[in-house]
Structure formats: C-alpha cells, structure tokens
Motif scaffolding. Structure first.
Motif, PDB file in Angstrom:
ATOM      1  N   PRO A  94     -18.035 -23.343  21.806  1.00 55.07           N
ATOM      2  CA  PRO A  94     -17.831 -21.897  21.650  1.00 55.07           C
ATOM      3  C   PRO A  94     -17.187 -21.559  20.306  1.00 55.07           C
ATOM      4  O   PRO A  94     -16.557 -22.391  19.657  1.00 55.07           O
ATOM      5  CB  PRO A  94     -16.893 -21.558  22.813  1.00 55.07           C
ATOM      6  CG  PRO A  94     -16.137 -22.818  23.054  1.00 55.07           C
ATOM      7  CD  PRO A  94     -17.097 -23.941  22.778  1.00 55.07           C
ATOM      8  N   ILE A  95     -17.381 -20.306  19.912  1.00 52.24           N
ATOM      9  CA  ILE A  95     -16.766 -19.776  18.688  1.00 52.24           C
ATOM     10  C   ILE A  95     -15.929 -18.572  19.074  1.00 52.24           C
ATOM     11  O   ILE A  95     -16.437 -17.622  19.681  1.00 52.24           O
ATOM     12  CB  ILE A  95     -17.834 -19.357  17.664  1.00 52.24           C
ATOM     13  CG1 ILE A  95     -18.680 -20.554  17.240  1.00 52.24           C
ATOM     14  CG2 ILE A  95     -17.173 -18.712  16.447  1.00 52.24           C
ATOM     15  CD1 ILE A  95     -19.812 -20.180  16.308  1.00 52.24           C
ATOM     16  N   ARG A 103      -8.555 -18.013  11.125  1.00 53.30           N
ATOM     17  CA  ARG A 103      -8.622 -19.474  10.990  1.00 53.30           C
ATOM     18  C   ARG A 103      -9.257 -19.868   9.660  1.00 53.30           C
ATOM     19  O   ARG A 103      -8.869 -20.871   9.043  1.00 53.30           O
ATOM     20  CB  ARG A 103      -9.403 -20.061  12.158  1.00 53.30           C
ATOM     21  CG  ARG A 103      -8.620 -20.002  13.480  1.00 53.30           C
ATOM     22  CD  ARG A 103      -9.336 -20.658  14.641  1.00 53.30           C
ATOM     23  NE  ARG A 103     -10.456 -19.841  15.107  1.00 53.30           N
ATOM     24  CZ  ARG A 103     -11.734 -20.143  14.935  1.00 53.30           C
ATOM     25  NH1 ARG A 103     -12.071 -21.233  14.284  1.00 53.30           N
ATOM     26  NH2 ARG A 103     -12.682 -19.354  15.409  1.00 53.30           N
ATOM     27  N   LEU A 104     -10.237 -19.089   9.197  1.00 51.97           N
ATOM     28  CA  LEU A 104     -10.838 -19.367   7.888  1.00 51.97           C
ATOM     29  C   LEU A 104      -9.804 -19.174   6.780  1.00 51.97           C
ATOM     30  O   LEU A 104      -9.699 -19.991   5.857  1.00 51.97           O
ATOM     31  CB  LEU A 104     -12.038 -18.448   7.655  1.00 51.97           C
ATOM     32  CG  LEU A 104     -12.685 -18.535   6.270  1.00 51.97           C
ATOM     33  CD1 LEU A 104     -13.246 -19.926   6.013  1.00 51.97           C
ATOM     34  CD2 LEU A 104     -13.798 -17.485   6.130  1.00 51.97           C
ATOM     35  N   PRO A 328     -18.047 -34.712  16.662  1.00 51.50           N
ATOM     36  CA  PRO A 328     -17.227 -33.681  15.995  1.00 51.50           C
ATOM     37  C   PRO A 328     -17.915 -32.322  16.027  1.00 51.50           C
ATOM     38  O   PRO A 328     -19.111 -32.203  15.751  1.00 51.50           O
ATOM     39  CB  PRO A 328     -17.108 -34.208  14.558  1.00 51.50           C
ATOM     40  CG  PRO A 328     -17.275 -35.680  14.684  1.00 51.50           C
ATOM     41  CD  PRO A 328     -18.254 -35.889  15.801  1.00 51.50           C
ATOM     42  N   ALA A 329     -17.156 -31.296  16.365  1.00 53.83           N
ATOM     43  CA  ALA A 329     -17.742 -29.966  16.566  1.00 53.83           C
ATOM     44  C   ALA A 329     -18.370 -29.429  15.285  1.00 53.83           C
ATOM     45  O   ALA A 329     -19.372 -28.705  15.339  1.00 53.83           O
ATOM     46  CB  ALA A 329     -16.682 -29.002  17.086  1.00 53.83           C
ATOM     47  N   TYR A 330     -17.801 -29.765  14.116  1.00 54.43           N
ATOM     48  CA  TYR A 330     -18.370 -29.212  12.884  1.00 54.43           C
ATOM     49  C   TYR A 330     -19.785 -29.719  12.641  1.00 54.43           C
ATOM     50  O   TYR A 330     -20.610 -29.011  12.066  1.00 54.43           O
ATOM     51  CB  TYR A 330     -17.467 -29.518  11.689  1.00 54.43           C
ATOM     52  CG  TYR A 330     -17.229 -30.982  11.408  1.00 54.43           C
ATOM     53  CD1 TYR A 330     -18.143 -31.729  10.675  1.00 54.43           C
ATOM     54  CD2 TYR A 330     -16.073 -31.607  11.859  1.00 54.43           C
ATOM     55  CE1 TYR A 330     -17.915 -33.072  10.409  1.00 54.43           C
ATOM     56  CE2 TYR A 330     -15.839 -32.940  11.595  1.00 54.43           C
ATOM     57  CZ  TYR A 330     -16.759 -33.675  10.879  1.00 54.43           C
ATOM     58  OH  TYR A 330     -16.533 -34.993  10.617  1.00 54.43           O
ATOM     59  N   ALA A 331     -20.093 -30.948  13.081  1.00 50.97           N
ATOM     60  CA  ALA A 331     -21.453 -31.470  12.934  1.00 50.97           C
ATOM     61  C   ALA A 331     -22.414 -30.686  13.821  1.00 50.97           C
ATOM     62  O   ALA A 331     -23.543 -30.357  13.413  1.00 50.97           O
ATOM     63  CB  ALA A 331     -21.495 -32.953  13.270  1.00 50.97           C
ATOM     64  N   PHE A 375     -21.768 -21.648  10.596  1.00 51.70           N
ATOM     65  CA  PHE A 375     -21.436 -22.280   9.319  1.00 51.70           C
ATOM     66  C   PHE A 375     -19.962 -22.063   8.968  1.00 51.70           C
ATOM     67  O   PHE A 375     -19.284 -22.982   8.501  1.00 51.70           O
ATOM     68  CB  PHE A 375     -22.328 -21.720   8.204  1.00 51.70           C
ATOM     69  CG  PHE A 375     -23.767 -22.153   8.299  1.00 51.70           C
ATOM     70  CD1 PHE A 375     -24.097 -23.401   8.798  1.00 51.70           C
ATOM     71  CD2 PHE A 375     -24.788 -21.309   7.891  1.00 51.70           C
ATOM     72  CE1 PHE A 375     -25.426 -23.814   8.888  1.00 51.70           C
ATOM     73  CE2 PHE A 375     -26.111 -21.700   7.973  1.00 51.70           C
ATOM     74  CZ  PHE A 375     -26.429 -22.955   8.472  1.00 51.70           C
ATOM     75  N   VAL A 376     -19.472 -20.837   9.168  1.00 49.11           N
ATOM     76  CA  VAL A 376     -18.070 -20.548   8.867  1.00 49.11           C
ATOM     77  C   VAL A 376     -17.160 -21.371   9.779  1.00 49.11           C
ATOM     78  O   VAL A 376     -16.127 -21.895   9.333  1.00 49.11           O
ATOM     79  CB  VAL A 376     -17.784 -19.041   9.003  1.00 49.11           C
ATOM     80  CG1 VAL A 376     -16.294 -18.762   8.898  1.00 49.11           C
ATOM     81  CG2 VAL A 376     -18.550 -18.254   7.954  1.00 49.11           C
ATOM     82  N   GLU A 377     -17.549 -21.491  11.040  1.00 48.18           N
ATOM     83  CA  GLU A 377     -16.758 -22.292  11.975  1.00 48.18           C
ATOM     84  C   GLU A 377     -16.717 -23.751  11.533  1.00 48.18           C
ATOM     85  O   GLU A 377     -15.667 -24.403  11.574  1.00 48.18           O
ATOM     86  CB  GLU A 377     -17.340 -22.180  13.381  1.00 48.18           C
ATOM     87  CG  GLU A 377     -16.463 -22.755  14.468  1.00 48.18           C
ATOM     88  CD  GLU A 377     -15.246 -21.895  14.741  1.00 48.18           C
ATOM     89  OE1 GLU A 377     -14.312 -22.393  15.418  1.00 48.18           O
ATOM     90  OE2 GLU A 377     -15.202 -20.736  14.289  1.00 48.18           O
ATOM     91  N   ALA A 378     -17.877 -24.278  11.105  1.00 47.60           N
ATOM     92  CA  ALA A 378     -17.927 -25.667  10.640  1.00 47.60           C
ATOM     93  C   ALA A 378     -17.029 -25.859   9.430  1.00 47.60           C
ATOM     94  O   ALA A 378     -16.281 -26.850   9.344  1.00 47.60           O
ATOM     95  CB  ALA A 378     -19.369 -26.051  10.298  1.00 47.60           C
ATOM     96  N   TYR A 379     -17.068 -24.909   8.477  1.00 45.10           N
ATOM     97  CA  TYR A 379     -16.226 -25.040   7.294  1.00 45.10           C
ATOM     98  C   TYR A 379     -14.745 -24.965   7.654  1.00 45.10           C
ATOM     99  O   TYR A 379     -13.922 -25.694   7.091  1.00 45.10           O
ATOM    100  CB  TYR A 379     -16.570 -23.967   6.259  1.00 45.10           C
ATOM    101  CG  TYR A 379     -15.674 -24.060   5.046  1.00 45.10           C
ATOM    102  CD1 TYR A 379     -15.931 -24.998   4.059  1.00 45.10           C
ATOM    103  CD2 TYR A 379     -14.551 -23.240   4.925  1.00 45.10           C
ATOM    104  CE1 TYR A 379     -15.086 -25.126   2.960  1.00 45.10           C
ATOM    105  CE2 TYR A 379     -13.706 -23.345   3.826  1.00 45.10           C
ATOM    106  CZ  TYR A 379     -13.976 -24.286   2.846  1.00 45.10           C
ATOM    107  OH  TYR A 379     -13.130 -24.422   1.778  1.00 45.10           O
TER     108      TYR A 379
END
Length: 918
Positions: A94-95, A103-104, A328-331, A375-379
C-alpha cells in the motif's frame, strides 16, 4: 372317466399350462431385465468413458493453455491492471498518499545531509554546478560495491570446482573480467585467456563471464554461452547464487525473446519469473548495497519489455507473495510503476495533446498519476538510487503528477551517481522549449557538463545531448557561429572527446555532437582546433557524415594545414562567402573573391617551398600530389564562382561534367558514383527501355541522342569535361539511399531541372527526388526534405512540401497515377520561390502551390531507400541522373515576400489544404 376326473384333469392341464406360461413369462422377464441391465451398464460405461475423456480433454486444454500462457504478444491493458488478482497484489504494497509528500521531504533532507552539495543544488537548480567540492558518487563506485556480491558468486564457484587445477587463479581472473565487464572496460588479455581455458568445464559463471567480455566469436555463439549457462543452472538451482541465477536467466530471456513461439522462450520466461523473487529475497538477507540494487533494478526494469501481459502480472504476484524474507518494497513499486506507465502511454499515443481524444487523456492522467505515486514511494524508500529519481522526472514532464519539478528530480538523480547517462537524456528533453525549457538553459547545462570532470569523461560527453537538440532546431538560414557560446562549446568539446576516447570504454557515444562541433569550428575558421579535433577523434572521424555537413574530410584536413599565416587572410573571405553563405553573393561582389583565389594560387603553388613547409617529411611525389590537390581546390572554387556569376546574369546553366565535379558531392554509401556525359546516360536509358519494355524511348529522350541504344563508348573525364554531364549511381536493392548535394546555393527564385532514369521501385514512393530544401542534419532519409518532386517508376509521383519547423507536424503529401506508368525516364523541373512552387514533368505543369517556404537555394538530387527487407541483398540498382540545369527566374511562381515577412513564416500549416492529400 368320470366328470370329476375330467374336471380334475382339465384343472391339472390348466395348472401346467399356467406354470409353463408363467415360466416363459419369467424367462422373458429375466431376458429383458438382462438385456436392460446390459444396456444400462453399457451406457454407464460409455458415459464414464465420455466423462473421463472430457476430463482428459479439459486437462489437456488447461495444460496447453498453460504452455501457451506466456507465448502470445498480448500487451498489458487496463483490464489486467484492474483485475481482482492485481488489486489484491497492490493491497500488499500500500501507499499512504496522505503522508507521501512528508516522507519524500524527509528522504530528500536526509539525502542532502549525505550529499552536502545537494542542498545548494536544490535551492538553486539552474546556477549551481553539477558537483560540489567533494568528489561525487560515480558509476565505478557502484561497481566496486557490487563486487562484494560477485565475490559471493565466486565463492560458490570455488566450492563447485575445487577439483580444478589452479581454481583460485581462475576465480581471480573471473573477478577481474566481471569487474571490467560491468565498468565497460576491456579485460586484461591474460585474465581473459585464463577464463577461456576454463570454458571446457562448462561452469555457468565461466560461460556468463565470456558472454560479457569475449567479442572474438560470433553473436550466435555468444548467446549460446548464456543459454547453456541458464540450462545448467536450471538443473541444480541450489548450487548457484540466486542473484547470479537471475542475471543469467534474464540474459537468456533476451535471446529467446527473438522467437516468442518457441519452447525455449517459454522456459526462459518461467525461469525469469521464479528467479527474481528468490534473488530479491537473497538481497534482503545481505547488507545494504547500492551497487547491487542499482544493477538488479536496471536489469529487471529493462527486461519487462520481453514479457507479455500474463507474465508481467505473474511477475508482480511472485514479487508480492514472496515472504521470509519479503522482496524489498521499492523493487515492487518500481515494477508496478513501470506497468502503469506503459498502459498510460498506450492510451496517450504519440499525437499532440490537442489531437488526442479527451477520454484517452483522462485515462493517461489516471494511470500516469498512479505510476508517479509508485515511483515517488520507491524513491522515498531508497533515495540513493539514481534510477528511482529518473522515473518520476519522466512522468513529471509528461503530466506534472509528482511533488517536485523535473529540475529537482534531475539533481536528486545525479546525487545517486553523477554519470547516470539516462537521466541526462531525459533532462535534455525536459529543457526543450516545447516542454517548458529554453535555449539558454540548454546551453547553460551543456557547459556545466563540460565543467564536470570524471575519469572517463562521460559527463562532459553528455553536453552533446543538450546542444544537439538546440542546434537541430536552429532554422536553416541562421548560422551556427552567430553566438560565441556555440564556438566556445565546440572548442571545449575537444577535451571531453579526448578524455572519453582515451579511457577506451567499450560503449561508444554518438557522433552527432562531434559533427555539430566540427561544423561550428570549421565555419568559424578555427582551423587549428579542427585539426586538433580530427587528431583526437582518430578513426571515429570516419563516422562523421561529412557530406551532410556540406564538408569534405580531405579538403578540411588540407585547408587546416594550408590556411595559415597570409594564406589564412586570403582564404577566409572565400570560406565565409562561398563555402558558406553563397546564396548571398551576386555579380557585384564576386570579383574580390576571384582576386583572393589568384593570390592564393601565388602563395600555394608559385612558391615551391610553401607546400613542403606545411607538410614536412613528404617525398617529392607526395608533395606533387599535394600541389595538384591544391590546384583542384582552387579550380573548383573558381568554377563555383563562375556558375554563380552566370546565374546572376540570367543564363541557363547546363552543367558540364567538370562543373558537376566542382559542384556536387555524393552522400551515402552507394557502390559507385560515376561521372559521365549526358549522351552516355541517354544511351543507357534507351537500352533499359529496349531490354525491359521492348520499346524505343520517348521522343524527349531521343531529341539530343545521335547514337543507337546499346552503343557503349569509353569516356575519359578529360574528353567530356566540357560536355553536358550526369551521374551513374550504382547501389544495392536493399538500401539505395544516396544524395547528390550541391556545395553552393543559388538565390531564389530559381528553376531546377534534371532527367532521371532507373528501372523500378515497386510499392515504394521513394524514387529519385529533385528538391530545393534546407540542410538536413538528422540522417540521410531526412536530408531528402524540402520542396521536391519524386519520380518512382511504377506510375506514381509523390510531392512533398517543405518539412515544417514545428516538431512532429506532418508534411503534406500528394500522389498522382500518371499515364505511361511503365516509363522509366522522366524530365523533372522545379520552379521555386519563397511563396510557392511549380512542378513540371516532361515539360507539362503537374502541380503548383502557393505556400510560405523556409528554404535555401540548395539544389539537391537524391533517392531515399525503400527499405524492402523482404529482398536479399546483392541485387544491383542503377540510376542515371543527368541534364542538370539551373536558371534564375525573372518572375517568381508567386509574389515574393519582403524579408520582414519571412520572419513570421513558421513552416506549413498542417491543417491547410488537406482535402485529397494522403
């Protein structure tokens, strides 16, 4: 017998008869029951067999469907993204959009503490340099980190091959070769030979290393190495490092993707889908490693294009459902974001926003916004990775759905590593005026790239990405040297190329920026810098399309040596007024150039020591050749001046072979370009008509011909120097592109004429073209642009108006089916001014059009390739182009505009006069 006895007897017989009848009835009943039972059992057996057969058929169909699941070419669509299984997968990652911006912000602040320069760059994205005082992170640093994982792969190699002699030496050679492979460096010969010697044992990591580093065998054998490695890993997966297995299976997938119907492709997809969750699980167990994560994410993201919709969905399911440890969630966010972005741009299409349906734009915005959030969440989770900052940069440019500007995403990506080449390409597009940038920003960031020093010079080479876009957009009638910043950029590019070529990386940067820099330096008369640049480029100078730049490499090298001292002052007026800007000359200012040519001849040729001083160490024979070349250069320039003077006097110029040699430069790579007389060209045209059609050529072809068809004659250039001339161009059927470009321009209005002969161009509009257009700077095909008429044997003419200045606007085409469609010789004429043109074919007007034109007086003839790849190469294709004529028009086809009016001309209006046009 008494009545009682008779009655008793009758009763007894009746009883016996009843018993017999009853027995018969019972027997019939048993028989009928037996038959019924038999039929029932037979039917039940048939039904059971039918059910079993149906079940088997269903199982076979399921198995077949499973086998074919990954083999079709179905693209991912909105339906798959909104399916229940995909929604369930997304619920696992989830995001929290309500807190994402916060968080960013925290992630960027934390990143700024690690990279002190980043804080300044984010506050002043335009003026801050690309790097600060401290050395930036470079790609080579990431490779150094990744080698820790390579060591784990090689540890398993050592355990598998302890029996091998000198296994430790092979292990060290493998490490060195893999390190160089990921740096794009050539490996040491000794290490490579040691790895080759171990190939016979067939260990997958040896095969994989040779696949990455050994270019000595064919491409097919190269791919065989990696597919064999994949097969052997699949036989015993527990013996290999999971990350290494994922790498090998990914490269094997790239090979098998060439045939997606094959069993090999299906197996490769299944191995790919099973290997990456395991690889990420293994990565989660290890210490954080930016180099490993960058390498894995890049390889995984690039491989998505080889998967169909079902495989992409199954990849997400596999990544999400893996646990103990989880991926890993970012992947996962990166992969999901890539899928949503793909669907978004499928809805968007390639049209302008104004031409795209509103419903399609709504869907694009919807899915692009979802992709941006992933993408923002991954970064936010892994801000050290440059790749994760580049993805939101692209979508911010497309629909502005991220919290930061493209400029900030660019700086954050460079913080990951300064030489992340892909982000420079993305940002160069973002700085184009049509995307909200400006030419000033393009030039500013180009200079910043040159100021940034790296070991391999790759950041300096990125300056070309910004300048290429800027210089390509320049209108043809604006010189590149009008801005001193352009000349400064060209000079500083020499050092960038020197650094890059000295490092001997295996990847090759494109040559376009070198072409622009060379053209700027040449036009500006910076001959010492041109000579230095040529020395730096070495063999790469062969990649420059000199003809496209209206330059000749041999002449450029020669002038750089000869135009020195007093000769420089004599040559520069010729250089600036005739080599460039010849359309501005007239009959009043050419006399001074004649005087310069005469004085140059005195300096160059009358003084026997001058050439020797410019080319020391040459033999007498070589010096004589240089003097002959100098005389030819001067003679050609005199011829060009004479042609311009005759043009301004109103003469009809019918080019002789000598004048063609002095004026036209072949571009492209035809098999041969032969100068010949027009009479010889006409004889071959007549012979073609006889051989193919069995008919005599038309009267217009015979008018000036006194010889019979097939009458071949040997011609020397000296004998035909003053005779009307032409070119015989031989090409290959597969690619018969060529251009004959005039080195000088004739001021408009003017009339251009040629006669063209060749065999045929079936199903292709790309015939011989007579055109007047701007200098093309985007490859041979695009050089054939401008106002033109194309002759394609097979019956069709194709008219192309001038290529619009507005990028992406479609030119207007029109074609006619003419009588005598099989005729293979046509006389083409183009009368053109700045307000319009007329097309004449065989003396009859075919078409005229009044339209504002952005064009130079560049008289060109050429042919664009049909690109018929269904034919085998090696089939000859011969063209004869002759009877070149040019004449000044006393009266333009349409009223000429004033020069003030020209400033407002912006090419064609794509919506004007479209009725009946293709």
């Amino acid at each position: 017998m008494s009545e009682v006895e008779l009655a008793t007897s009758r009763k007894t017989k009746s009883r016996l008869l009843l018993k017999v009848l009853l027995g018969i009835f019972l027997l019939c009943a048993v028989v009928v029951a037996g038959i019924g039972l038999f039929l029932y059992q037979a039917e039940q057996s048939r039904l059971a067999k039918s059910a079993a057969s149906s079940a088997n058929m269903i199982e076979r169909m399921k198995l077949q469907a499973e086998l074919m699941k990954y083999r079709d070419s179905t693209k991912l669509t909105q339906r798959e993204l909104e399916s229940e299984e995909m929604v369930a997968c997304l619920e696992r990652v989830p995001i929290d959009r309500a807190t994402q911006k916060t968080r960013l912000r925290d992630a960027v602040k934390a990143r700024a503490k690690v990279d002190p320069h980043l804080k300044t760059a984010l506050l002043d994205v335009f003026n801050a340099p690309l790097v600060g005082d401290q050395p930036p992170v470079q790609y080579s640093d990431l490779v150094d980190e990744f080698m820790a994982d390579v060591d784990l792969m090689l540890t398993r190699f050592w355990k598998r091959n302890q029996r091998l002699e000198d296994v430790s030496g092979i292990q060290a050679a493998l490490r060195q070769c893999l390190s160089d492979a990921y740096r794009f460096d050539p490996p040491p010969e000794d290490d490579l030979e040691r790895v080759k010697a171990a190939e016979a044992d067939g260990d997958p990591i040896v095969l994989f290393t040779l696949f990455k580093t050994d270019p000595s065998i064919s491409e097919e054998d190269q791919w065989k190495r990696v597919t064999t490695a994949s097969d052997r890993i699949a036989e015993s997966p527990d013996s290999f490092d999971p990350i290494f297995a994922a790498f090998v299976h990914t490269d094997a997938l790239r090979f098998h993707a060439k045939d997606k119907k094959s069993d090999g492709y299906d197996a490769a997809v299944r191995r790919f889908l099973s290997s990456w969750p395991a690889a990420w699980q293994e990565a989660s167990k290890r210490e954080p490693n930016t180099g490993r994560d960058h390498t894995c994410l890049t390889l995984l993201s690039l491989s998505l294009e080889h998967l169909n919709a079902a495989a992409q969905v199954d990849l997400v399911k596999g990544l999400v459902n893996a646990d103990e440890p989880s991926v890993p969630a970012y992947a996962v966010h990166l992969v999901v974001g890539d899928l949503f972005r793909e669907v978004a741009f499928d809805h968007r299409g390639t049209k302008f926003v104004s031409e795209t349906d509103a419903s399609a734009m709504e869907l694009f915005d919807k899915f692009a916004t979802i992709a941006s959030s992933h993408f923002v969440e991954a970064y936010s989770m892994r801000p050290e990775l440059a790749l994760l900052a580049r993805r939101p940069l692209n979508l911010q440019m497309a629909n502005g759905s991220t919290p930061l500007s493209v400029h900030h995403w660019f700086r954050l990506s460079l913080s990951g590593h300064i030489d992340h080449q892909s982000v420079y390409g993305s940002y160069s597009v973002a700085l184009m005026p049509r995307w909200g940038g400006s030419e000033e920003l393009q030039k500013r960031f180009a200079m910043k790239c040159l100021e940034t020093k790296t070991e391999d010079g790759i950041v300096g080479m990125q300056s070309g990405r910004f300048m290429d876009d800027y210089l390509t957009r320049r209108t043809p009638d604006v010189t590149m040297v009008d801005d001193p910043a352009n000349v400064m950029w060209a000079k500083r590019s020499i050092d960038a190329w020197r650094t890059h070529l000295q490092c001997k990386r295996k990847f090759r940067c494109g040559i376009l920026s070198a072409e622009f820099a060379m053209r700027i330096l040449w036009e500006a008369g910076q001959f010492k810098e041109v000579a230095e640049f040529l020395e730096v480029l070495g063999d790469r100078s062969q990649d420059i399309n000199w003809g496209k730049l209206n330059m000749d490499e041999a002449e450029v090298r020669f002038i750089c040596q000869m135009a020195d001292g007093p000769a420089y002052l004599l040559w520069m007026p010729i250089h600036l007024q005739l080599v460039f800007n010849s359309e501005r000359l007239n009959d009043r200012n050419t006399s001074a150039l004649h005087a310069n040519l005469d004085e140059l001849q005195t300096v160059w040729l009358d003084n026997s020591d001058f050439v020797a001083s410019r080319f020391p160490g040459l033999s007498d024979e070589e010096l004589a050749s240089k003097r002959a070349y100098a005389k030819r250069v001067l003679d050609h320039r005199r011829t060009q001046l004479n042609l311009l003077e005759r043009f301004h006097r109103g003469e009809m110029i019918h080019f002789t072979t000598e004048e063609l040699a002095a004026s036209f430069t072949p571009i492209g790579k035809p098999q041969s370009v032969e100068l010949r007389s027009s009479a010889q060209c006409q004889r071959e045209a007549a012979q073609i008509a006889l051989d193919i059609e069995g008919v005599e050529p038309n009267q217009s072809d015979q008018a000036d011909t006194v010889d019979t068809p097939g009458d071949e004659r040997d011609e020397s250039l000296d004998d035909i120097a003053n005779a009307p001339g032409g070119f015989r161009v031989a090409t290959d059927w597969l690619d018969y592109t060529f251009v004959l470009r005039n080195q000088i321009r004739y001021p408009l209005p003017a009339s251009y004429e040629i006669t063209a002969t060749f065999i045929e161009a079936p199903n292709s509009p790309h015939g011989v073209s007579l055109l007047c257009g701007p200098d093309g700077r985007s490859g041979l095909f695009n050089e054939l642009r401008g106002t033109q008429i194309r002759f394609s044997p097979g019956g069709k003419f194709l008219l192309t108006d001038e290529l619009p200045e507005k990028w992406g606007q479609t030119p207007i085409f029109r074609q006619w089916i003419l009588k005598e469609a099989k005729q293979r010789t046509r006389h083409l004429r183009l009368d053109i001014g700045r307000r319009g043109y007329r097309i004449l074919v065989d003396g009859e007007q075919l078409h005229e059009r009044e339209t504002p034109l952005r064009t130079e007086g560049l008289f060109q003839v050429g042919c664009a390739s049909s690109r018929r790849f269904d034919h085998a190469p090696g089939i000859p294709m011969v063209f004869n182009v002759y009877d070149f004529r040019v004449q000044k028009l006393e009266e333009a086809p349409f009223e000429e505009p004033s020069y003030d009016d020209l400033d407002g001309l912006n090419g064609l209006n794509g919506e004007a006069e479209t009725n009946g046009f293709l």
